[in-house]
Motif scaffolding. Structure first.
Motif, PDB file in Angstrom:
ATOM      1  N   ILE A   1     -46.622  -3.360 -20.465  1.00 56.21           N
ATOM      2  CA  ILE A   1     -45.325  -4.010 -20.603  1.00 56.21           C
ATOM      3  C   ILE A   1     -44.266  -2.922 -20.566  1.00 56.21           C
ATOM      4  O   ILE A   1     -44.404  -1.881 -21.208  1.00 56.21           O
ATOM      5  N   VAL A   2     -43.202  -3.165 -19.801  1.00 59.59           N
ATOM      6  CA  VAL A   2     -42.091  -2.228 -19.706  1.00 59.59           C
ATOM      7  C   VAL A   2     -40.837  -2.946 -20.174  1.00 59.59           C
ATOM      8  O   VAL A   2     -40.590  -4.098 -19.802  1.00 59.59           O
ATOM      9  N   PHE A   3     -40.038  -2.276 -20.998  1.00 56.57           N
ATOM     10  CA  PHE A   3     -38.763  -2.817 -21.455  1.00 56.57           C
ATOM     11  C   PHE A   3     -37.641  -2.069 -20.746  1.00 56.57           C
ATOM     12  O   PHE A   3     -37.634  -0.835 -20.727  1.00 56.57           O
ATOM     13  N   VAL A   4     -36.699  -2.811 -20.165  1.00 61.71           N
ATOM     14  CA  VAL A   4     -35.579  -2.219 -19.436  1.00 61.71           C
ATOM     15  C   VAL A   4     -34.294  -2.839 -19.957  1.00 61.71           C
ATOM     16  O   VAL A   4     -34.155  -4.068 -19.982  1.00 61.71           O
ATOM     17  N   ASN A   5     -33.334  -2.001 -20.354  1.00 59.62           N
ATOM     18  CA  ASN A   5     -32.020  -2.488 -20.781  1.00 59.62           C
ATOM     19  C   ASN A   5     -31.088  -2.552 -19.576  1.00 59.62           C
ATOM     20  O   ASN A   5     -31.030  -1.615 -18.787  1.00 59.62           O
ATOM     21  N   CYS A   6     -30.378  -3.656 -19.465  1.00 58.32           N
ATOM     22  CA  CYS A   6     -29.415  -3.855 -18.375  1.00 58.32           C
ATOM     23  C   CYS A   6     -28.034  -4.132 -18.980  1.00 58.32           C
ATOM     24  O   CYS A   6     -27.938  -4.752 -20.033  1.00 58.32           O
ATOM     25  N   PRO A   7     -26.967  -3.713 -18.269  1.00 56.11           N
ATOM     26  CA  PRO A   7     -25.629  -3.896 -18.834  1.00 56.11           C
ATOM     27  C   PRO A   7     -25.172  -5.350 -18.919  1.00 56.11           C
ATOM     28  O   PRO A   7     -24.392  -5.701 -19.795  1.00 56.11           O
ATOM     29  N   ASN A   8     -25.642  -6.203 -17.995  1.00 56.42           N
ATOM     30  CA  ASN A   8     -25.265  -7.625 -18.055  1.00 56.42           C
ATOM     31  C   ASN A   8     -26.377  -8.488 -17.463  1.00 56.42           C
ATOM     32  O   ASN A   8     -27.333  -7.990 -16.879  1.00 56.42           O
ATOM     33  N   GLU A   9     -26.225  -9.799 -17.593  1.00 55.36           N
ATOM     34  CA  GLU A   9     -27.280 -10.723 -17.181  1.00 55.36           C
ATOM     35  C   GLU A   9     -27.458 -10.783 -15.668  1.00 55.36           C
ATOM     36  O   GLU A   9     -28.571 -10.948 -15.170  1.00 55.36           O
ATOM     37  N   GLN A  10     -26.381 -10.633 -14.909  1.00 54.54           N
ATOM     38  CA  GLN A  10     -26.492 -10.690 -13.446  1.00 54.54           C
ATOM     39  C   GLN A  10     -27.332  -9.530 -12.911  1.00 54.54           C
ATOM     40  O   GLN A  10     -28.193  -9.720 -12.063  1.00 54.54           O
ATOM     41  N   ILE A  11     -27.092  -8.343 -13.421  1.00 52.93           N
ATOM     42  CA  ILE A  11     -27.887  -7.181 -12.999  1.00 52.93           C
ATOM     43  C   ILE A  11     -29.339  -7.369 -13.419  1.00 52.93           C
ATOM     44  O   ILE A  11     -30.267  -7.066 -12.661  1.00 52.93           O
ATOM     45  N   ALA A  12     -29.567  -7.920 -14.611  1.00 53.60           N
ATOM     46  CA  ALA A  12     -30.934  -8.175 -15.076  1.00 53.60           C
ATOM     47  C   ALA A  12     -31.644  -9.154 -14.152  1.00 53.60           C
ATOM     48  O   ALA A  12     -32.813  -8.955 -13.804  1.00 53.60           O
ATOM     49  N   ARG A  13     -30.951 -10.218 -13.737  1.00 52.72           N
ATOM     50  CA  ARG A  13     -31.558 -11.194 -12.821  1.00 52.72           C
ATOM     51  C   ARG A  13     -31.861 -10.572 -11.462  1.00 52.72           C
ATOM     52  O   ARG A  13     -32.900 -10.843 -10.857  1.00 52.72           O
ATOM     53  N   ASP A  14     -30.952  -9.730 -10.966  1.00 44.97           N
ATOM     54  CA  ASP A  14     -31.176  -9.068  -9.674  1.00 44.97           C
ATOM     55  C   ASP A  14     -32.402  -8.154  -9.726  1.00 44.97           C
ATOM     56  O   ASP A  14     -33.225  -8.150  -8.809  1.00 44.97           O
ATOM     57  N   ILE A  15     -32.515  -7.393 -10.807  1.00 47.17           N
ATOM     58  CA  ILE A  15     -33.676  -6.501 -10.961  1.00 47.17           C
ATOM     59  C   ILE A  15     -34.964  -7.321 -11.082  1.00 47.17           C
ATOM     60  O   ILE A  15     -35.973  -7.013 -10.446  1.00 47.17           O
TER      61      ILE A  15
ATOM     62  N   ILE B   1     -36.210 -12.342 -19.445  1.00 46.62           N
ATOM     63  CA  ILE B   1     -34.854 -11.868 -19.679  1.00 46.62           C
ATOM     64  C   ILE B   1     -34.444 -12.309 -21.076  1.00 46.62           C
ATOM     65  O   ILE B   1     -34.377 -13.497 -21.371  1.00 46.62           O
ATOM     66  N   LEU B   2     -34.192 -11.335 -21.934  1.00 49.55           N
ATOM     67  CA  LEU B   2     -33.823 -11.595 -23.323  1.00 49.55           C
ATOM     68  C   LEU B   2     -32.344 -11.239 -23.508  1.00 49.55           C
ATOM     69  O   LEU B   2     -31.970 -10.075 -23.412  1.00 49.55           O
ATOM     70  N   PRO B   3     -31.490 -12.229 -23.750  1.00 46.96           N
ATOM     71  CA  PRO B   3     -30.047 -11.971 -23.782  1.00 46.96           C
ATOM     72  C   PRO B   3     -29.580 -11.304 -25.073  1.00 46.96           C
ATOM     73  O   PRO B   3     -30.213 -11.417 -26.122  1.00 46.96           O
ATOM     74  N   LYS B   4     -28.467 -10.623 -24.950  1.00 44.25           N
ATOM     75  CA  LYS B   4     -27.722 -10.034 -26.066  1.00 44.25           C
ATOM     76  C   LYS B   4     -28.574  -9.208 -27.025  1.00 44.25           C
ATOM     77  O   LYS B   4     -28.807  -9.577 -28.163  1.00 44.25           O
ATOM     78  N   THR B   5     -28.997  -8.081 -26.532  1.00 49.03           N
ATOM     79  CA  THR B   5     -29.726  -7.125 -27.341  1.00 49.03           C
ATOM     80  C   THR B   5     -28.754  -6.043 -27.788  1.00 49.03           C
ATOM     81  O   THR B   5     -27.999  -5.518 -26.979  1.00 49.03           O
ATOM     82  N   SER B   6     -28.775  -5.718 -29.046  1.00 51.14           N
ATOM     83  CA  SER B   6     -27.921  -4.630 -29.541  1.00 51.14           C
ATOM     84  C   SER B   6     -28.675  -3.319 -29.420  1.00 51.14           C
ATOM     85  O   SER B   6     -29.824  -3.208 -29.852  1.00 51.14           O
ATOM     86  N   SER B   7     -28.024  -2.323 -28.835  1.00 51.84           N
ATOM     87  CA  SER B   7     -28.653  -1.023 -28.638  1.00 51.84           C
ATOM     88  C   SER B   7     -27.822   0.062 -29.307  1.00 51.84           C
ATOM     89  O   SER B   7     -26.598   0.059 -29.217  1.00 51.84           O
ATOM     90  N   LEU B   8     -28.503   0.971 -29.960  1.00 51.07           N
ATOM     91  CA  LEU B   8     -27.888   2.174 -30.519  1.00 51.07           C
ATOM     92  C   LEU B   8     -28.550   3.359 -29.846  1.00 51.07           C
ATOM     93  O   LEU B   8     -29.778   3.414 -29.744  1.00 51.07           O
ATOM     94  N   PHE B   9     -27.753   4.323 -29.364  1.00 51.35           N
ATOM     95  CA  PHE B   9     -28.316   5.447 -28.638  1.00 51.35           C
ATOM     96  C   PHE B   9     -27.388   6.645 -28.719  1.00 51.35           C
ATOM     97  O   PHE B   9     -26.201   6.516 -29.043  1.00 51.35           O
ATOM     98  N   PHE B  10     -27.954   7.825 -28.444  1.00 50.99           N
ATOM     99  CA  PHE B  10     -27.149   9.033 -28.374  1.00 50.99           C
ATOM    100  C   PHE B  10     -26.585   9.173 -26.972  1.00 50.99           C
ATOM    101  O   PHE B  10     -27.293   9.005 -25.981  1.00 50.99           O
ATOM    102  N   TRP B  11     -25.309   9.491 -26.854  1.00 53.58           N
ATOM    103  CA  TRP B  11     -24.676   9.744 -25.567  1.00 53.58           C
ATOM    104  C   TRP B  11     -23.678  10.867 -25.772  1.00 53.58           C
ATOM    105  O   TRP B  11     -22.719  10.736 -26.535  1.00 53.58           O
ATOM    106  N   LYS B  12     -23.927  11.999 -25.129  1.00 49.81           N
ATOM    107  CA  LYS B  12     -23.077  13.184 -25.221  1.00 49.81           C
ATOM    108  C   LYS B  12     -22.872  13.615 -26.672  1.00 49.81           C
ATOM    109  O   LYS B  12     -21.763  13.899 -27.119  1.00 49.81           O
ATOM    110  N   GLY B  13     -23.959  13.612 -27.441  1.00 57.01           N
ATOM    111  CA  GLY B  13     -23.920  14.075 -28.817  1.00 57.01           C
ATOM    112  C   GLY B  13     -23.375  13.076 -29.828  1.00 57.01           C
ATOM    113  O   GLY B  13     -23.309  13.371 -31.009  1.00 57.01           O
ATOM    114  N   GLU B  14     -22.976  11.904 -29.391  1.00 59.81           N
ATOM    115  CA  GLU B  14     -22.423  10.874 -30.267  1.00 59.81           C
ATOM    116  C   GLU B  14     -23.355   9.667 -30.303  1.00 59.81           C
ATOM    117  O   GLU B  14     -24.037   9.378 -29.326  1.00 59.81           O
ATOM    118  N   ILE B  15     -23.359   8.952 -31.408  1.00 62.57           N
ATOM    119  CA  ILE B  15     -24.119   7.703 -31.493  1.00 62.57           C
ATOM    120  C   ILE B  15     -23.242   6.589 -30.937  1.00 62.57           C
ATOM    121  O   ILE B  15     -22.122   6.379 -31.395  1.00 62.57           O
TER     122      ILE B  15
END
Length: 112
Positions: A57-71, A86-100
């Motif tokens: 099983i692979v989990f992939v985060n997409c920015p919106n539902e249209q891109i998720a459907r296309d993929i 397709i699981l809608p509205k997932t909250s993600s926390l991540f590091f980006w350029k040293g910031e959360i």
């Protein structure tokens, strides 16, 4: 004559070697699925490769539902996966350029 009688099995009793062979055969038949799974996992761990016939099983985060459907459609059109959820509205926390950072994304669950 006495020696010959001691080597022959008694009537109605099977030879011990036949019984042992039957027990080994029955045990190996019953343990085959477990032994196959363990050998595939060991091979995969040693070589670092994916073995066809195992489940992933692979989990992939997409920015919106249209891109998720296309993929998802692209993956299924090429028959690269058995199903895509397709699981809608997932909250993600991540590091980006040293910031959360925090974002709301759409999650794809791809099953092979």
């Amino acid at each position: 004559m006495d020696r010959l009688g001691s080597r022959c099995p008694l009537p109605g009793y099977s030879r011990p070697s036949v019984l042992i062979c039957f027990l080994i055969l029955a045990t190996s038949f019953l343990m085959y699925p477990m032994l196959r799974t363990l050998s595939l996992q060991l091979h995969s761990a040693i070589t670092g490769s994916y073995i066809s016939g195992t489940h992933s099983i692979v989990f992939v985060n997409c920015p919106n539902e249209q891109i998720a459907r296309d993929i998802a459609r692209g993956i299924l059109d090429k028959k690269l996966a058995a199903s895509v959820n397709i699981l809608p509205k997932t909250s993600s926390l991540f590091f980006w350029k040293g910031e959360i950072e925090e974002a709301t994304e759409v999650l794809l669950q791809i099953s092979f």
